[in-house]
Design a protein around this motif. Structure first.
Motif, mmCIF file in Angstrom:
data_model
loop_
_atom_site.group_PDB
_atom_site.id
_atom_site.type_symbol
_atom_site.label_atom_id
_atom_site.label_comp_id
_atom_site.label_asym_id
_atom_site.label_seq_id
_atom_site.Cartn_x
_atom_site.Cartn_y
_atom_site.Cartn_z
ATOM 1 N N VAL A 221 -5.226 -8.129 4.591
ATOM 2 C CA VAL A 221 -5.557 -7.830 3.393
ATOM 3 C C VAL A 221 -6.906 -8.904 2.900
ATOM 4 O O VAL A 221 -6.604 -9.898 3.349
ATOM 5 C CB VAL A 221 -4.629 -7.899 2.198
ATOM 6 N N ASN A 222 -7.785 -8.253 2.403
ATOM 7 C CA ASN A 222 -9.069 -9.122 1.945
ATOM 8 C C ASN A 222 -8.592 -9.564 0.641
ATOM 9 O O ASN A 222 -8.974 -8.926 -0.344
ATOM 10 C CB ASN A 222 -10.395 -8.571 2.233
ATOM 11 N N ILE A 242 -6.826 -2.640 -3.400
ATOM 12 C CA ILE A 242 -6.308 -3.679 -2.430
ATOM 13 C C ILE A 242 -7.165 -3.191 -0.986
ATOM 14 O O ILE A 242 -7.029 -2.114 -0.352
ATOM 15 C CB ILE A 242 -4.843 -3.533 -2.203
ATOM 16 N N PRO A 243 -8.142 -4.103 -0.687
ATOM 17 C CA PRO A 243 -8.835 -3.696 0.545
ATOM 18 C C PRO A 243 -8.208 -4.292 1.794
ATOM 19 O O PRO A 243 -7.814 -5.641 1.949
ATOM 20 C CB PRO A 243 -9.930 -4.467 0.427
ATOM 21 N N GLU A 244 -7.861 -3.344 2.724
ATOM 22 C CA GLU A 244 -7.314 -3.564 4.095
ATOM 23 C C GLU A 244 -8.196 -3.571 5.167
ATOM 24 O O GLU A 244 -9.073 -2.581 5.280
ATOM 25 C CB GLU A 244 -6.116 -2.503 4.056
ATOM 26 N N HIS A 260 -7.041 0.838 -0.990
ATOM 27 C CA HIS A 260 -5.543 1.168 -1.408
ATOM 28 C C HIS A 260 -5.921 1.264 -3.021
ATOM 29 O O HIS A 260 -6.372 0.035 -3.622
ATOM 30 C CB HIS A 260 -4.626 0.723 -0.997
ATOM 31 N N ILE A 261 -6.071 2.231 -3.614
ATOM 32 C CA ILE A 261 -6.402 2.230 -5.193
ATOM 33 C C ILE A 261 -4.911 2.596 -5.900
ATOM 34 O O ILE A 261 -4.433 3.665 -5.661
ATOM 35 C CB ILE A 261 -7.316 3.248 -5.632
ATOM 36 N N VAL A 262 -4.268 1.744 -6.330
ATOM 37 C CA VAL A 262 -3.084 2.025 -6.858
ATOM 38 C C VAL A 262 -3.084 1.696 -8.648
ATOM 39 O O VAL A 262 -3.832 0.874 -9.242
ATOM 40 C CB VAL A 262 -1.962 1.129 -6.041
ATOM 41 N N VAL A 263 -1.992 2.442 -9.270
ATOM 42 C CA VAL A 263 -1.470 2.151 -10.480
ATOM 43 C C VAL A 263 -0.079 1.864 -10.418
ATOM 44 O O VAL A 263 0.657 2.472 -9.718
ATOM 45 C CB VAL A 263 -1.684 3.327 -11.419
ATOM 46 N N VAL A 264 0.317 0.723 -11.154
ATOM 47 C CA VAL A 264 1.661 0.189 -11.007
ATOM 48 C C VAL A 264 2.187 -0.242 -12.392
ATOM 49 O O VAL A 264 1.405 -0.306 -13.173
ATOM 50 C CB VAL A 264 1.740 -1.022 -10.022
ATOM 51 N N THR A 265 3.289 -0.079 -12.586
ATOM 52 C CA THR A 265 4.201 -0.514 -13.617
ATOM 53 C C THR A 265 4.277 -1.995 -13.778
ATOM 54 O O THR A 265 4.556 -2.648 -12.736
ATOM 55 C CB THR A 265 5.689 -0.116 -13.779
#
Length: 426
Positions: A221-222, A242-244, A260-265
């Motif tokens: 992960v960068n 999150i750039p991998e 990785h574009i994510v939406v988290v709680t």
């Protein structure tokens, strides 16, 4: 003959004493920076290596819940070499300095890395308090870092410490019983590749949970380009990019990144929406033109009646002084089930470039675009109006030898229309 022997013995003794005094004065044993003789260091290293080799290894993940009930049978104990593990210094320095009466009763290794050793040592202090300590050492036995991972106290039943350890993180829970209610203070640490333990902030804890859910390794992960932002449309959520690494050379002069574009709680760190894109299509490449920054744009992009998008902006710059260049792109994403839908793909919102003599004379052109949502609808999504400003600049040396500038500004407008999958230029 007897006299000769006595003379020889006396001479030998005199030489020995003289040599000893001379060595004591000017030829002390070779020492390291701490003042410890090299012979002692060699002995300590050998003793440490032997202790490491004979200590059993436990696999990860592991929960450490030290208590007196765990040490009933003889098999629960093992011999621990206090001097080889430097426990006198570590136990006294890192924990309670006023306690010197302790016994090391058990130890085991944890295989975090091939670059350092990790040992959990359990000690009893004053017969009423039991603690387990995680200690990291260099391969030659030098102390690196340590942390209390668990404890039990016969005189105080209202507190205890339990720790869960994974391959990259250590989660320590201090548990307090107050008015028959349990309260937990949680601290999360990352175990670095250098063996140093770093306590994570709440944001870093959230990132760690997401990386583990994505089953990514930290070295893939960068983290310099990783970015997070609380979602203003729902402050209980956080958006992350999150750039991998997809490809990288050894000197990091060139690399490609999957995204990785994510939406988290925020409460649990659970991923509720996830979008993955390969480096082959997301444009995240660091080469002669450098990928310098990724940002999250949470302006209210209301792209449909019940759909608000957020943006991911990517910035680039060139290394040439004579031919300066920079660019910024934006992609827009909307929630769709448990994933995200990319409705605007790598749209250029800023571009600047030119050529000059690195002193004065040169020509440059810069373009900036603003996205405005209109009220007109195409296939269920509002059209996007694109306002464009173009600035052309010419630098030249005037008759007095000073550097002057001529500038020309023009404006354009266009539209992006939704085609059922993504926005395209009209």
């Amino acid at each position: 003959m007897k006299i000769l022997t006595t003379i020889i013995t006396s001479v030998a003794l005199f030489i020995s004493i003289t040599t000893s005094k001379a060595q004591h004065r000017s030829e002390l044993p070779a020492q390291d920076a701490t003042g410890i003789s090299l012979d002692d260091i060699k002995k300590t290293k050998a003793r440490f290596k032997y202790e490491i080799e004979r200590t059993k290894t436990r696999s990860l993940p592991i929960t450490i819940d030290t208590n007196f009930d765990s040490f009933i049978d003889e098999a629960d104990y093992n011999e621990v070499d206090i001097e080889a593990l430097q426990l006198n210094d570590i136990v006294h320095h890192n924990f309670q300095k006023d306690i010197h009466n302790y016994k090391a009763i058990a130890s085991y290794k944890i295989g975090f890395s091939e670059d350092f050793y990790s040992i959990v040592v359990t000690v009893i202090k004053k017969e009423t308090k039991m603690e387990s300590i995680l200690i990291n050492y260099t391969l030659d036995g030098k102390f690196m870092d340590s942390i209390l991972v668990s404890h039990d106290d016969l005189t105080e039943s209202s507190t205890r410490t339990i720790t869960n350890i994974s391959e990259s993180t250590l989660t320590r829970n201090h548990i307090f019983i107050e008015d028959q209610q349990e309260r937990i203070e949680e601290s999360v640490y990352r175990i670095g590749t250098d063996g140093i333990l770093k306590e994570l902030s709440s944001e870093e804890v959230l990132i760690d949970k997401v990386i583990r859910q994505l089953e990514l390794r930290y070295d893939k992960v960068n983290t310099h380009l990783l970015v997070t932002k609380v979602n203003p449309a729902n402050t209980q959520e956080t958006i992350m990019v999150i750039p991998e690494y997809a490809e990288i050379d050894e000197d990091e002069i060139y690399f490609e990144l999957n995204s990785h574009i994510v939406v988290v709680t925020n409460l649990t760190g659970d991923i509720i929406h996830h979008y993955f894109e390969s480096s082959k299509t997301n444009g995240m490449v660091y080469d002669a033109v450098r990928l310098s920054e990724i940002t999250i744009d949470t302006a209210p992009y209301i792209v449909a009646k019940n759909a608000r998008a957020f943006g991911v902006r990517v910035n680039f710059y060139g290394l040439s002084k004579a031919n300066p260049y920079s660019k910024e792109t934006i992609s827009l994403f909307v929630k769709s089930g448990n994933t995200l839908k990319k409705v605007v793909h790598n749209f250029d919102v800023m571009e600047y470039g030119g050529e000059w003599d690195t002193n004065c004379a040169g020509a440059f052109i810069g373009t900036k675009k603003i996205l405005i949502l209109s009220k007109q609808v195409t296939k269920g999504y509002y059209d996007i109006i694109v306002k464009e400003k173009i600035t052309e600049t010419i630098n030249y040396e005037n008759e007095e030898g000073d550097c002057d500038t001529k500038e020309k500004i023009t404006s354009n407008s266009g539209r992006l229309l939704f085609d059922g999958k993504t926005y395209i230029s009209n």
